[in-house]
Motif scaffolding. Structure first.
Motif, PDB file in Angstrom:
ATOM      1  N   GLN A 410       0.822  -1.304  -0.131  1.00  0.00           N
ATOM      2  CA  GLN A 410       0.024  -0.081   0.048  1.00  0.00           C
ATOM      3  C   GLN A 410       0.863   1.046  -0.004  1.00  0.00           C
ATOM      4  N   ARG A 582      -2.956  12.077  -4.639  1.00  0.00           N
ATOM      5  CA  ARG A 582      -4.509  11.718  -4.982  1.00  0.00           C
ATOM      6  C   ARG A 582      -4.601  10.255  -4.815  1.00  0.00           C
ATOM      7  N   ASP A 583      -3.666   9.378  -5.605  1.00  0.00           N
ATOM      8  CA  ASP A 583      -4.048   8.055  -5.942  1.00  0.00           C
ATOM      9  C   ASP A 583      -3.593   7.215  -4.570  1.00  0.00           C
ATOM     10  N   ASP A 585      -3.518   4.893  -1.396  1.00  0.00           N
ATOM     11  CA  ASP A 585      -4.449   3.799  -0.800  1.00  0.00           C
ATOM     12  C   ASP A 585      -5.132   4.614   0.340  1.00  0.00           C
ATOM     13  N   LEU A 586      -4.244   5.397   1.127  1.00  0.00           N
ATOM     14  CA  LEU A 586      -4.851   5.911   2.425  1.00  0.00           C
ATOM     15  C   LEU A 586      -4.039   7.134   2.593  1.00  0.00           C
ATOM     16  N   ARG A 598      -8.702  10.465   8.258  1.00  0.00           N
ATOM     17  CA  ARG A 598      -8.015   9.467   7.361  1.00  0.00           C
ATOM     18  C   ARG A 598      -8.863   8.968   6.296  1.00  0.00           C
ATOM     19  N   THR A 600      -9.416   8.151   1.875  1.00  0.00           N
ATOM     20  CA  THR A 600      -8.886   8.337   0.436  1.00  0.00           C
ATOM     21  C   THR A 600      -9.212   9.586   0.116  1.00  0.00           C
ATOM     22  N   HIS A 601      -8.502  10.316  -1.151  1.00  0.00           N
ATOM     23  CA  HIS A 601      -8.748  11.685  -1.571  1.00  0.00           C
ATOM     24  C   HIS A 601     -10.159  12.014  -1.649  1.00  0.00           C
ATOM     25  N   GLU A 602     -10.857  11.334  -2.228  1.00  0.00           N
ATOM     26  CA  GLU A 602     -12.305  11.619  -2.584  1.00  0.00           C
ATOM     27  C   GLU A 602     -13.216  11.546  -1.180  1.00  0.00           C
ATOM     28  N   GLN A 603     -12.690  10.560  -0.431  1.00  0.00           N
ATOM     29  CA  GLN A 603     -13.466  10.786   0.988  1.00  0.00           C
ATOM     30  C   GLN A 603     -13.207  11.710   1.838  1.00  0.00           C
TER      31      GLN A 603
END
Length: 629
Positions: A410, A582-583, A585-586, A598, A600-603
């Motif tokens: 990861q 941006r890509d 995993d965490l 904590r 992902t980028h979108e979250q």
């Protein structure tokens, strides 16, 4: 931080530390000195015997002069004169040969001790924790490896040989003089106390001036080291401070000049006083002994022998009167070396530590980790710091019960404001420091239970300002993998998008990068560091703003290279430029040593928290320019 004012503090600290050591040596210092000298016991014994033979040979010569005059010249025996002259020549040749062997033994002892002590100190310092190097002055460490080691070495070379030689010379000379005429010998020694008492004071004064001269030279050299380095020279030029620097250096150089003149005058006064007392004693012996020779109570040869002995006596006696000062100085040098060797590293292999198994997945886990930086007294010495007083109480807690897990393969990004604790987390993974509470695990094993060598072999790091040695590109790359082939070097450089540049250089891989890599641009140095990382091919990769100095085009190329290189490897990436993670995993958002968010980028964008605020702040100028905000 390590500028001129700090240098003054270090000089004062050094002087206080050295004076305190002279007053009371640490228990066991003498025993430890003997342990260092034990491998050279044979050379020490041989040197002592040679010095004894040399002193005895010197004591015989005036007796031969006595025979030449009494039996040869006055007895009109030319054959005896020739034979005695040949004996004197033989003694001279023997003394010369002894001197060569003595010098060899002294050199073997001295240079061997220097090698042993420097090697021990250097190896010990290399194993000190990172906190040690963040506090101590480089110049102070170099001084321990040079000045103090040389001072300690003198205990077994010049000090030992001088003490033994002067002591034996004085004993043999006084014995011969008493045998020839105890009355004249006692008379000749009447003036000795008149000289020895002032000589002791003058000797101490001269040594104090010599120590001050060393300190002033150290201060001047420290300024030269700072100002003549690339960073210092650049700072001086950018601020246009040439005249100020010229004046500051002139003041330091003037003090070195003045103390040099004072030292020379004290030395000359000491020498002149010694010669004056010796000459007056010779005059006294010639006067009284001459009267006795005229009266027939003393032979002419005996008178000449006595005066010859007298000229050999005052130098050794004067040196012996101040020998305790030389011995204490050497002992203090030894103690200052031992002081560094006794400072135990906070981070080291624990008993029973094992290698990181190759088959274990390289996961990273922070389990309720808290951390505060060690106190100064735990990692440093007052005499090695800019400020001599080590703070015993103040410490800063940087992390508070941080729990994060990165599965094998990861990519976990750490973001947050400066000082949030991101770099500290990476230092805990590599065991630059040990946690205060909780645990950091690699492959499910507490890093404190792993050997430092296997842990760091498994981790590759590229920092924001990577260091390059003043060496060739090839040597800097081979630091990561000493047995790398030419093809492997080229492939790593290609993957880091810098091979085209290296190939265009006249010396190619053998191009010298300069001090700290200053002959390269920031982006070139960063890509070379990435090539070094790729050459190591570690199981875990730590990137601390590794693309910070790259332009957009180079960044895109290197990101592509890293994406290929990091595939299947666990990665811990610190990024201020959020576009680079941006890509991930965490993404872990740190705020004042605690995990704020904590995901992902979108979250994290959807959550509208600290990450979203950082993202909007960073990309607002770009959005405004494009009219999308």
């Amino acid at each position: 931080m390590h500028g001129g004012g700090g240098g003054w503090g270090t000089i004062r600290s050094f002087t206080r530390d050295r004076s305190a050591a002279r007053r009371r040596l640490a228990p066991g210092t003498t025993r430890r000195i003997v342990s260092f000298a034990r491998p050279y016991a044979g050379f020490v014994g041989t040197l002592t015997v040679l010095l004894a033979v040399d002193a005895a040979a010197g004591a015989v010569t005036p007796l031969i002069f006595r025979e030449i005059i009494n039996e040869g010249v006055l007895g009109k025996d030319s054959g005896l004169v020739v034979r005695m002259a040949l004996v004197v020549a033989g003694i001279a040749i023997l003394t010369g040969a002894l001197g060569l062997v003595e010098r060899y033994c002294g050199a073997r002892i001295g240079e061997g001790l220097i090698f042993d002590m420097r090697s021990r100190v250097f190896a010990h310092i290399q194993r000190m924790p990172l906190a040690f190097f963040t506090r101590t002055q480089t110049g102070a460490l170099v001084s321990r490896l040079n000045n103090d080691v040389l001072g300690a070495q003198q205990a077994f070379t010049s000090t030992l040989s001088n003490v033994v030689s002067n002591l034996l010379t004085a004993v043999f000379t006084l014995s011969a003089m008493f045998v020839l005429s105890w009355q004249i010998t006692l008379v000749s020694l009447v003036m000795l106390p008149l000289f020895l008492l002032p000589a002791r004071w003058l000797g101490r004064k001269l040594q104090a001036i010599t120590r001050e001269s060393y300190d002033l030279n150290a201060q001047m050299n420290a300024m030269l080291t700072e100002r003549l380095g690339v960073s210092g020279a650049l700072l001086v030029k950018l601020f246009g401070r040439h005249e100020v620097e010229d004046e500051a250096f002139g003041q330091r150089a003037a003090r070195v000049r003045d103390i040099g003149v004072t030292q020379a005058m004290y030395s000359r006064v000491f020498f002149t006083a010694l010669m004056l007392v010796a000459s007056l004693s010779v005059a006294l012996v010639y006067g009284w002994g001459g009267v006795q020779a005229v009266a027939g109570a003393l032979s002419v040869g005996t008178l000449v022998a006595l005066t010859a002995y007298l000229t050999r006596l005052y130098g050794p006696l004067t040196a012996l009167s101040n020998v305790h000062v030389d011995i204490m100085t050497a002992l203090v040098s030894f103690e200052r070396v031992f002081e560094v060797l006794d400072l135990e590293p906070l981070v080291k292999n624990l008993p029973g530590a094992r290698d990181l198994p190759a088959e274990v997945p390289a996961s990273i886990e922070f389990d309720r980790v808290s951390f505060e930086y060690p106190r100064a007294a735990e990692v440093s010495l007052a005499s090695l710091e800019t400020v001599a007083v080590l703070d015993q109480t103040v410490s800063t807690q940087v992390l508070h019960e941080v729990s994060v897990r990165a599965e094998a393969g990861q990519l976990v990004a750490l973001v947050g404001q400066s000082g949030a604790g991101k770099t500290t987390m990476t230092h805990l993974v590599t065991r630059m420091y040990d946690v205060t509470a909780g645990a950091v695990r690699v492959g499910g094993i507490d890093v404190r239970d792993l050997t430092l060598e296997s842990l760091r072999d498994a981790i590759g790091v590229v920092t924001q300002d990577p260091h390059m040695f003043h060496d060739t590109i090839r040597a800097n790359l081979l630091y990561a993998k000493p047995d790398a082939t030419e093809d492997e070097l080229v492939e790593a450089l290609r993957a880091a998008q810098i091979w085209t540049l290296v190939a265009s250089l006249a010396d190619g891989l053998d191009t010298v990068v300069g001090e700290r890599g200053y002959r390269l641009s920031g982006g070139e140095k960063q890509r070379l560091a990435i090539a070094r990382l790729l050459l190591k091919a570690p199981r875990i990769v730590v990137l601390d703003e590794a693309t910070a100095h790259l332009d957009s085009e180079s960044e895109a190329a290197v990101q592509k290279a890293l994406a290929t290189a990091l595939a299947g490897r666990t990665s811990l990436v610190i990024a201020h430029r959020l576009s680079t993670v941006r890509d991930a995993d965490l993404i872990v958002v740190l705020d004042e040593g605690r995990i704020a968010e904590r995901g992902t980028h979108e979250q994290l964008l959807a959550a509208g928290g600290l990450y979203a605020e950082l993202y909007r702040t960073q990309f607002r100028p770009q959005a405004e320019a494009q009219g999308t905000l």
